[in-house]
Design a protein around this motif. Structure first.
Motif, short mmCIF file in Angstrom:
data_model
loop_
_atom_site.label_atom_id
_atom_site.label_comp_id
_atom_site.label_asym_id
_atom_site.label_seq_id
_atom_site.Cartn_x
_atom_site.Cartn_y
_atom_site.Cartn_z
N ALA A 64 0.83 -1.21 0.00
CA ALA A 64 0.00 0.00 0.00
C ALA A 64 0.86 1.26 0.00
O ALA A 64 0.45 2.31 -0.53
N LEU A 65 2.07 1.16 0.57
CA LEU A 65 2.99 2.31 0.56
C LEU A 65 3.65 2.48 -0.81
O LEU A 65 4.29 3.52 -1.05
N GLY A 66 3.54 1.48 -1.66
CA GLY A 66 4.11 1.57 -3.00
C GLY A 66 5.32 0.70 -3.24
O GLY A 66 5.94 0.76 -4.31
N HIS A 67 5.68 -0.14 -2.27
CA HIS A 67 6.84 -1.02 -2.45
C HIS A 67 6.51 -2.16 -3.41
O HIS A 67 5.43 -2.75 -3.34
N LEU A 93 20.16 -10.68 1.56
CA LEU A 93 19.07 -10.11 0.76
C LEU A 93 19.56 -8.91 -0.05
O LEU A 93 19.29 -8.80 -1.26
N LEU A 94 20.28 -8.02 0.59
CA LEU A 94 20.75 -6.80 -0.08
C LEU A 94 21.70 -7.14 -1.22
O LEU A 94 21.71 -6.45 -2.26
N ALA A 95 22.49 -8.20 -1.03
CA ALA A 95 23.45 -8.60 -2.07
C ALA A 95 22.76 -9.30 -3.24
O ALA A 95 23.15 -9.14 -4.40
N ALA A 96 21.71 -10.08 -2.94
CA ALA A 96 21.09 -10.92 -3.96
C ALA A 96 19.92 -10.26 -4.69
O ALA A 96 19.50 -10.74 -5.74
N TYR A 97 19.39 -9.18 -4.12
CA TYR A 97 18.17 -8.59 -4.66
C TYR A 97 18.39 -7.09 -4.88
O TYR A 97 17.96 -6.27 -4.07
N PRO A 98 19.05 -6.71 -5.96
CA PRO A 98 19.32 -5.29 -6.23
C PRO A 98 18.03 -4.48 -6.30
O PRO A 98 17.03 -4.93 -6.87
N GLY A 99 18.05 -3.32 -5.71
CA GLY A 99 16.89 -2.44 -5.77
C GLY A 99 15.83 -2.72 -4.72
O GLY A 99 14.77 -2.07 -4.72
N ILE A 100 16.08 -3.66 -3.83
CA ILE A 100 15.10 -3.97 -2.79
C ILE A 100 14.79 -2.71 -1.97
O ILE A 100 15.69 -1.95 -1.61
N THR A 101 13.51 -2.48 -1.68
CA THR A 101 13.12 -1.28 -0.93
C THR A 101 12.43 -1.60 0.40
O THR A 101 12.13 -0.68 1.17
N SER A 141 9.42 2.77 11.01
CA SER A 141 10.38 2.00 10.22
C SER A 141 9.91 1.71 8.81
O SER A 141 10.61 1.10 8.02
N THR A 142 8.68 2.16 8.49
CA THR A 142 8.15 1.98 7.13
C THR A 142 7.70 3.31 6.58
O THR A 142 7.17 4.17 7.29
N ALA A 143 7.92 3.50 5.27
CA ALA A 143 7.53 4.72 4.57
C ALA A 143 7.45 4.42 3.08
O ALA A 143 7.82 3.31 2.64
N GLN A 144 6.96 5.35 2.32
CA GLN A 144 6.92 5.18 0.87
C GLN A 144 8.34 5.04 0.34
O GLN A 144 9.28 5.65 0.87
N PRO A 145 8.54 4.21 -0.69
CA PRO A 145 9.89 4.09 -1.26
C PRO A 145 10.35 5.42 -1.86
O PRO A 145 9.54 6.18 -2.38
N ARG A 146 11.62 5.64 -1.72
CA ARG A 146 12.21 6.88 -2.24
C ARG A 146 12.14 6.88 -3.77
O ARG A 146 12.42 5.86 -4.41
N ALA A 147 11.76 8.02 -4.33
CA ALA A 147 11.69 8.13 -5.80
C ALA A 147 13.08 7.99 -6.40
O ALA A 147 14.04 8.58 -5.90
N LYS A 148 13.16 7.19 -7.43
CA LYS A 148 14.46 6.97 -8.08
C LYS A 148 14.71 8.01 -9.15
O LYS A 148 13.81 8.44 -9.85
N THR A 164 19.77 3.85 5.14
CA THR A 164 18.89 4.29 6.22
C THR A 164 17.56 3.53 6.17
O THR A 164 17.13 3.05 5.12
N CYS A 165 16.93 3.44 7.34
CA CYS A 165 15.58 2.88 7.47
C CYS A 165 14.70 3.97 8.08
O CYS A 165 15.03 4.51 9.13
N PRO A 166 13.62 4.35 7.38
CA PRO A 166 13.04 3.74 6.18
C PRO A 166 13.43 4.44 4.88
O PRO A 166 12.87 4.10 3.83
N GLY A 167 14.37 5.41 4.93
CA GLY A 167 14.69 6.17 3.73
C GLY A 167 15.08 5.32 2.55
O GLY A 167 14.59 5.52 1.43
N ASP A 168 15.97 4.35 2.77
CA ASP A 168 16.40 3.46 1.70
C ASP A 168 15.63 2.15 1.69
O ASP A 168 15.25 1.66 0.62
N VAL A 169 15.42 1.58 2.88
CA VAL A 169 14.73 0.30 2.98
C VAL A 169 13.80 0.33 4.19
O VAL A 169 14.23 0.60 5.32
N SER A 170 12.52 0.06 3.96
CA SER A 170 11.56 -0.08 5.06
C SER A 170 11.69 -1.48 5.66
O SER A 170 12.03 -2.44 4.96
N VAL A 171 11.39 -1.58 6.96
CA VAL A 171 11.50 -2.87 7.65
C VAL A 171 10.26 -3.08 8.51
O VAL A 171 9.84 -2.18 9.25
#
Length: 348
Positions: free
Chosen positions: A185-188, A244-252, A341-348, A275-282
């Motif tokens: 729902a946040l757009g991830h 996860l970060l190594a195997a899944y490029p672009g994970i948000t 710890s969760t937010a909309q993914p940062r616009a690329k 940063t969390c949630p700036g780069d990756v929500s958890v």
């Protein structure tokens, strides 16, 4: 009444109290047993209790156990007593059992099969009236050992695949659906999962829930998007998140199978300058104590551990009073607790 509080303690037994109050010893026994007090007239029970208090009477648990074949002791085995999720479970168990006159013996069972079998045998030797296990795997040898020994057993927070005894669990698949629905729902769209050990019902079902709801949102789960932790520990969460970060490029976003794994993901992100949630929500799972105090406060799935403990105690009381009764499985509805710890993914 002719006695006094100065009477030698060795004489202060049920028969002596009965003589002072003018009733039969069996009446004293019932009045001093919370589970049987209703069988005694209120005024008589009050007189007996007052006399016992005045004289400093203390029941002999060993003698009572031999006489009634009940110890009023219940064993509780947890896999890691330092894990904060178990504190409210234990508290809920003790609250309900205490109201019925039972005391709890809590043991840290660790991860080893032999240690768990030894603890079960030691508790059985102490004539516990029942066991509550928070330690079982999906096909658990220790549970089979308990049942073969004729012990009354209830499972809490985990269940076995065969449903061999009563259990109280959270709806693990529904809980993971709450987490993924929130992230979607946040757009991830690139969401990874740190799974719990597949040998445990929580790890197995939460992973199934993740895969099911990702498919419902038509979101891909490529190779590397799920990494299984070997244990519910923060170090394992850090290791799995790094993978996860190594195997899944672009994970948000990361949906973790429990809060300790999520806190490990925090460390993996920080180690990489993310940063969390700036780069990756958890998102975590369990809502264990103090996860609202970390930075950022953790969005998580609340499973209600205190209520889980209370329900487990009620199931055990029912099992002890009616061993041949139907095996019940209680499933509690989880809720989502949204924090920072969760937010909309940062616009690329």
């Amino acid at each position: 009444m002719t006695g006094s509080a100065s009477e030698p303690r060795s004489r202060i037994n049920l028969r002596w109290i009965a003589e002072q109050v003018g009733v039969h010893p069996s009446t004293v026994s019932r009045a001093l047993d919370a589970s049987k007090r209703h069988l005694v007239a209120d005024d008589v029970a009050e007189r007996i209790i007052a006399a016992a208090d005045k004289l400093g009477y203390r029941p002999d648990p060993v003698a009572a156990s031999l006489r009634t074949r009940r110890s009023t002791l219940v064993g509780v085995l947890v896999p890691d007593i330092t894990n904060p999720v178990f504190s409210p479970i234990i508290s809920g168990i003790a609250e309900v059992l205490g109201e019925e006159g039972y005391s709890t013996i809590v043991a840290d069972a660790g991860a080893g099969r032999d240690q768990r079998l030894r603890l079960v045998d030691e508790l059985a030797a102490r004539r516990v009236d029942g066991l509550i296990l928070a330690t079982v795997g999906r096909n658990d040898e220790v549970l089979q050992h308990c049942l073969a020994a004729g012990l009354k057993v209830v499972l809490v927070n985990r269940a076995d695949d065969a449903g061999r005894t009563a259990s109280v669990v959270s709806d693990d698949m529904a809980g993971m659906a709450l987490a993924v629905n929130h992230l979607a729902a946040l757009g991830h769209r690139k969401i990874g999962h740190i799974a719990g050990p597949s040998s445990l019902s929580t790890g197995h079902l939460r992973r199934q829930g993740f895969e099911k709801v990702m498919a419902a949102h038509q979101l891909a789960v490529p190779t590397g998007a799920i990494v299984e932790a070997n244990a519910y520990e923060r170090d394992e969460g850090e290791r799995a998140a790094a993978a996860l970060l190594a195997a899944y490029p672009g994970i948000t976003a990361i949906a973790a199978a429990n809060d300790l794994l999520a806190l490990g993901a925090y460390r993996a992100l920080a180690a990489r300058g993310l940063t969390c949630p700036g780069d990756v929500s958890v998102v975590g799972h369990n809502d264990m104590p103090l996860v609202d105090m970390v930075e950022p406060p953790l969005t998580t799935v609340r499973i209600g551990p205190r209520e889980m403990g209370r329900e487990a105690a009620k199931l055990l009381l029912a099992r002890m009073s009616d061993p041949a009764g139907a095996i019940r499985r209680v499933m509690l509805e989880p809720t989502l607790v949204i924090r920072r710890s969760t937010a909309q993914p940062r616009a690329k």
